[in-house]
Write a protein that holds these residues in place. Structure first.
Motif, PDB file in Angstrom:
ATOM      1  N   GLY A 198      -6.831   0.410   0.384  1.00 22.03           N
ATOM      2  CA  GLY A 198      -7.412  -0.366   1.194  1.00 22.03           C
ATOM      3  C   GLY A 198      -8.225  -1.936   1.483  1.00 22.03           C
ATOM      4  N   SER A 199      -7.729  -2.261  -0.286  1.00 20.00           N
ATOM      5  CA  SER A 199      -8.053  -3.480  -0.147  1.00 20.00           C
ATOM      6  C   SER A 199      -7.347  -4.870   0.480  1.00 20.00           C
ATOM      7  CB  SER A 199      -8.008  -4.253  -2.285  1.00 20.00           C
ATOM      8  OG  SER A 199      -6.668  -3.727  -2.608  1.00 20.00           O
ATOM      9  N   GLU A 200      -7.507  -6.180   0.700  1.00 23.11           N
ATOM     10  CA  GLU A 200      -6.699  -6.943   1.004  1.00 23.11           C
ATOM     11  C   GLU A 200      -6.324  -7.322   0.130  1.00 23.11           C
ATOM     12  OE1 GLU A 200     -10.318  -9.203  -1.332  1.00 23.11           O
ATOM     13  OE2 GLU A 200     -10.104  -7.431   0.184  1.00 23.11           O
ATOM     14  N   TRP A 201      -5.563  -6.952  -0.925  1.00 19.78           N
ATOM     15  CA  TRP A 201      -4.199  -8.226  -1.322  1.00 19.78           C
ATOM     16  C   TRP A 201      -3.428  -6.596  -1.322  1.00 19.78           C
ATOM     17  CZ3 TRP A 201      -9.068  -7.092  -3.837  1.00 19.78           C
ATOM     18  CH2 TRP A 201      -9.683  -6.139  -5.005  1.00 19.78           C
ATOM     19  N   ALA A 202      -4.587  -4.867  -1.047  1.00 21.61           N
ATOM     20  CA  ALA A 202      -3.310  -3.636  -0.759  1.00 21.61           C
ATOM     21  C   ALA A 202      -2.173  -4.918  -0.286  1.00 21.61           C
ATOM     22  CB  ALA A 202      -4.067  -3.000  -1.456  1.00 21.61           C
ATOM     23  N   ALA A 203      -3.334  -4.727   1.262  1.00 24.80           N
ATOM     24  CA  ALA A 203      -2.375  -4.804   2.460  1.00 24.80           C
ATOM     25  C   ALA A 203      -2.016  -6.044   2.640  1.00 24.80           C
ATOM     26  CB  ALA A 203      -3.130  -5.645   3.495  1.00 24.80           C
ATOM     27  N   TYR A 204      -1.645  -7.155   1.598  1.00 23.76           N
ATOM     28  CA  TYR A 204      -0.573  -8.347   1.639  1.00 23.76           C
ATOM     29  C   TYR A 204       0.639  -7.668   1.039  1.00 23.76           C
ATOM     30  CZ  TYR A 204       0.907 -12.536  -0.231  1.00 23.76           C
ATOM     31  OH  TYR A 204       2.181 -13.275  -0.660  1.00 23.76           O
ATOM     32  N   TYR A 205       0.527  -7.116  -0.607  1.00 22.83           N
ATOM     33  CA  TYR A 205       1.790  -6.368  -0.642  1.00 22.83           C
ATOM     34  C   TYR A 205       2.084  -5.245  -0.174  1.00 22.83           C
ATOM     35  CZ  TYR A 205       0.774  -9.132  -4.523  1.00 22.83           C
ATOM     36  OH  TYR A 205       0.407  -9.977  -5.467  1.00 22.83           O
ATOM     37  N   ASP A 206       1.574  -4.948   0.805  1.00 23.86           N
ATOM     38  CA  ASP A 206       2.425  -3.712   2.026  1.00 23.86           C
ATOM     39  C   ASP A 206       3.093  -4.077   3.120  1.00 23.86           C
ATOM     40  OD1 ASP A 206       1.348  -1.409   1.283  1.00 23.86           O
ATOM     41  OD2 ASP A 206      -1.022  -1.212   2.104  1.00 23.86           O
ATOM     42  N   ASP A 207       2.741  -5.312   3.367  1.00 19.48           N
ATOM     43  CA  ASP A 207       3.419  -5.821   4.216  1.00 19.48           C
ATOM     44  C   ASP A 207       4.795  -6.646   3.526  1.00 19.48           C
ATOM     45  OD1 ASP A 207       1.484  -5.524   5.835  1.00 19.48           O
ATOM     46  OD2 ASP A 207       0.960  -7.877   7.143  1.00 19.48           O
ATOM     47  N   LEU A 208       4.545  -7.713   2.580  1.00 17.93           N
ATOM     48  CA  LEU A 208       4.899  -7.733   1.615  1.00 17.93           C
ATOM     49  C   LEU A 208       6.757  -7.351   1.480  1.00 17.93           C
ATOM     50  CD1 LEU A 208       6.470 -10.550   0.564  1.00 17.93           C
ATOM     51  CD2 LEU A 208       4.996  -9.703  -2.130  1.00 17.93           C
ATOM     52  N   VAL A 209       6.041  -5.495   0.770  1.00 19.43           N
ATOM     53  CA  VAL A 209       7.118  -4.999   1.144  1.00 19.43           C
ATOM     54  C   VAL A 209       7.646  -4.606   1.672  1.00 19.43           C
ATOM     55  CG1 VAL A 209       7.536  -2.181   0.169  1.00 19.43           C
ATOM     56  CG2 VAL A 209       6.100  -3.729  -1.290  1.00 19.43           C
TER      57      VAL A 209
END
Length: 315
Positions: A198-209
């Motif tokens: 739910g954090s902004e860095w989780a969203a970043y890495y989700d998109d990278l994956v």
């Protein structure tokens, strides 16, 4: 409008009981009842219904509650504005070892005359709420994630692109590489236990994956950076991502390798956020400093999520 009555209403709504609200506000229960009754008369509606469990909001009370919170935030900002010059500039840097900490150390060196308080808030909602209440003057976040729009009274500008590097132990299959195309990381286990759902860095890495087919694991408890470094050093099957400007110290015996990632280089986009009505005189100095040192990278050779805000035209 009586701000104390509004503050009492919000306290009672949060507590669900007039008695608990009275204890929180350090007044009598009778004072709470009188303030809310006066507010109801002024608004011409009932805000609470008394029940055996306490006090429940009416439909009108439910409608008024978010507006009452905004009234109090505005009042708090108004009070803070007249005291701003007499208190330190308060800035949220998320953590003490990352790129943002380096930005603020540079600001402090450039402007030692400005009193500065540094705080470390955990999540975006907390930080934005602190901006809107006047508890902090600025925060650094990755913004633009779909489904999480910022309030209209919070402004932001992108100030730093931080390249990601791969951190491996000496026994890792990629440890000898001088640089690594991003595509070569597919199939290798990248361990990042500090990712918070739910954090902004989780969203970043989700998109990278999703875009590059990587394997990022966030399993296990997060015991901090020292434990992460120990595990990566001792486990040939694991690597982790680290920001190029993140400062960490480890034992020479770990033999850790920091390897640049290329073609494209994933970069983490840091933006500074502030409330548009914030009157602290040092906030403008901070924004000017960040504009002067803003550091982006060649967009043709880097990757950020589609939701990343564009760089300001004049930087």
């Amino acid at each position: 409008m009586d701000f104390e009555a509004v503050r009492t209403f919000v306290a009672a709504a949060d507590a669900g009981q007039f008695q608990e609200a009275a204890a929180e506000l350090a007044v009598t229960q009778q004072a709470v009842s009188k303030r809310i009754a006066a507010l109801e008369r002024g608004l011409g509606v009932r805000l609470f219904t008394r029940t055996p469990r306490g006090a429940e909001l009416t439909i009108d009370g439910q409608a008024f509650l978010p507006q009452a919170r905004e009234v109090l935030r505005a009042a708090d900002r108004a009070v803070a504005s007249v005291h701003a010059a007499r208190r330190p500039l308060r800035v949220d840097i998320i953590n003490s070892r990352g790129a943002v900490s380096g930005l603020m150390r540079g600001f402090h060196r450039a402007h030692p005359e400005i009193d500065l308080d540094v705080v470390m808030l955990h999540d975006m909602e907390t930080a934005v709420g602190a901006l809107r209440s006047g508890a902090i003057d600025a925060t650094f976040r990755a913004v633009g994630e779909p489904g999480r729009p910022l309030p209209r009274d919070v402004e932001h500008v992108r100030v730093l692109d931080e390249a990601l590097e791969l951190l491996t132990g000496p026994g890792h299959a990629l440890a000898a590489a001088r640089s690594l195309p991003l595509g070569r990381l597919a199939g290798h286990r990248i361990w990042m236990p500090g990712i918070v759902p739910g954090s902004e860095w989780a969203a970043y890495y989700d998109d990278l994956v999703a875009e590059f087919g990587l394997t990022i694991e966030a399993t296990g408890p997060n015991f901090g950076s020292d434990a992460l470094l120990d595990t990566v050093a001792d486990t040939p099957a694991l690597a982790t991502f680290m920001g190029a400007r993140t400062r960490l110290v480890w034992s020479a015996g770990h033999g850790l390798r920091r390897i640049p990632v290329t073609d494209p280089t994933p970069v983490y986009p840091h933006s500074v956020l502030w409330h548009r009505d914030n009157a602290h005189p040092a906030l403008g100095v901070l924004r000017a400093h960040l504009a002067a040192v803003a550091s982006g990278q060649d967009g043709a050779r880097t990757w950020t999520p589609d939701w990343t805000p564009a760089w300001a035209a004049a930087r």
